[in-house]
Motif scaffolding. Sequence first.
Motif, short mmCIF file in Angstrom:
data_model
loop_
_atom_site.label_atom_id
_atom_site.label_comp_id
_atom_site.label_asym_id
_atom_site.label_seq_id
_atom_site.Cartn_x
_atom_site.Cartn_y
_atom_site.Cartn_z
N THR A 124 0.83 -1.21 0.00
CA THR A 124 0.00 0.00 0.00
C THR A 124 0.87 1.26 0.00
O THR A 124 0.62 2.20 -0.76
N THR A 125 1.89 1.26 0.84
CA THR A 125 2.79 2.42 0.95
C THR A 125 3.50 2.68 -0.36
O THR A 125 3.62 3.82 -0.82
N TRP A 126 3.96 1.61 -1.00
CA TRP A 126 4.65 1.72 -2.30
C TRP A 126 3.73 2.30 -3.37
O TRP A 126 4.09 3.21 -4.11
N GLN A 127 2.48 1.75 -3.42
CA GLN A 127 1.55 2.16 -4.47
C GLN A 127 1.07 3.60 -4.28
O GLN A 127 0.83 4.31 -5.26
N GLU A 128 0.95 4.03 -3.04
CA GLU A 128 0.42 5.38 -2.77
C GLU A 128 1.49 6.46 -2.83
O GLU A 128 1.19 7.64 -3.03
N PHE A 129 2.75 6.07 -2.68
CA PHE A 129 3.83 7.06 -2.53
C PHE A 129 3.97 7.97 -3.74
O PHE A 129 4.13 9.18 -3.60
N LYS A 130 3.90 7.39 -4.93
CA LYS A 130 4.12 8.19 -6.16
C LYS A 130 3.09 9.31 -6.30
O LYS A 130 3.40 10.37 -6.86
N GLU A 131 1.89 9.06 -5.80
CA GLU A 131 0.83 10.06 -5.91
C GLU A 131 0.82 11.05 -4.75
O GLU A 131 0.12 12.06 -4.79
N ASN A 132 1.61 10.75 -3.71
CA ASN A 132 1.56 11.55 -2.49
C ASN A 132 2.63 12.64 -2.51
O ASN A 132 3.76 12.44 -2.06
N GLN A 133 2.27 13.78 -3.05
CA GLN A 133 3.23 14.88 -3.15
C GLN A 133 3.61 15.44 -1.79
O GLN A 133 4.74 15.90 -1.59
N ASP A 134 2.69 15.36 -0.83
CA ASP A 134 2.95 15.91 0.51
C ASP A 134 4.09 15.18 1.20
O ASP A 134 4.99 15.80 1.76
N ILE A 135 4.05 13.85 1.16
CA ILE A 135 5.10 13.08 1.84
C ILE A 135 6.44 13.28 1.13
O ILE A 135 7.48 13.41 1.77
N GLN A 136 6.42 13.36 -0.19
CA GLN A 136 7.66 13.59 -0.94
C GLN A 136 8.26 14.95 -0.57
O GLN A 136 9.48 15.08 -0.39
#
Length: 390
Positions: free
Chosen positions: A343-355
């Motif tokens: 889940t973390t891997w799949q969501e990371f690319k779309e999560n600009q905030d965490i990046q």
Amino acid sequence: MSNTPSVPRYVIVAGEASGDILGANLIESLKKFCPDAIFEGIGGPLMAAQGFQSVVPMDRLSVMGLVEVLGRLPELLKIRKDLYQDCVDRPLTAFIGIDSPDFTLPLERRLKEKGVLTIHYVSPSVWAWRKKRIFKIKKSVDLMLALFPFELPIYQQHDISVECVGHTLADNIPLNCDQAQSREKLNIVNTAGPVFAVLPGSRRGEVERLAPLFIESMSKILEDQPDARFIIPVVNDDRREQIASLLKGSNVDAIIVDGQSRDVMIASDAILLASGTAALEAMLVKKPMVVAYRFTKLTYAIMSRMIKVPYVSLPNLLANKALVPELIQDDATPDKLAKTLLTTWQEFKENQDIQQTYLDLHKMLRKNAGATAAQAIVDLVERKQAERKP
């Protein structure tokens, strides 16, 4: 005895490989202020390369575990006694203890009582547990050099001089890492599925507790991602053999790499790792991760009562929020680890905030640690020398 040597003399004690890195960086920076300075004490090969003279090999201090410490106690106490006597008998500019607080802080306390300037580099986790240690620290150090901003308040509350110097990892790791270059370096090419880095720790006991759990998690991941590849970096031949032996009884075909843990992280799409400095490094290379840990039941029962902070991993402590998932003790099951990592891997690319948070934290820790620490030490030395003048 004159407190001021004719040539600047720093006695430094580092007891671990991480301390050797910090020590070498610090010496290199201090030499820019005082090129003729003498650096002595206990350190490793990186410090020696900077002209440091070690009175005993650093590995004599690198002892883990209560039984091992007790077995070596007479030797450790003699080393500390000899260091103390040398610092008292021969004038020095300052004593610098790098981490290893159980060895260095008692020595710093005795030296401070004798009027020796004492500096401690790397704050003990007094902000997290055993908070009463702060009173001993106050009696032991003239200056605390902390790595992280969240460590400052407890020292400021107790009127202890403290400086945040950042972390050498943040200085050394580029803000943007090249995944393709690291994959080429590790010969990981033509990969259809995701690549997961798996880091179950560096010590035998850690690997014993975590590697079987991580291997089961990898097996679960393969059910969802049959093309997934796994890379496990190891610190030495013993860990390689230990992990290879555990993999034999599984359906997981993982690549074991000697060292190169940073390249392994950069080459990956996501990381499953044991709590520790590796989580900081994973954040600095901007990768989604799941942090896991299992203690022995007795250790966990004691620590869970003593720890006063809501998180265990450095990314979360730095962000002061649940930036990355933490699965600790009973929460660390193969099913949960596999599902959370996917889940973390799949969501990371779309999560600009965490990046963006990763990037902001990286920049915050980029303080040119060695130079910042050296400047703070030189400022303290000059201030104290001015105070001593009639």
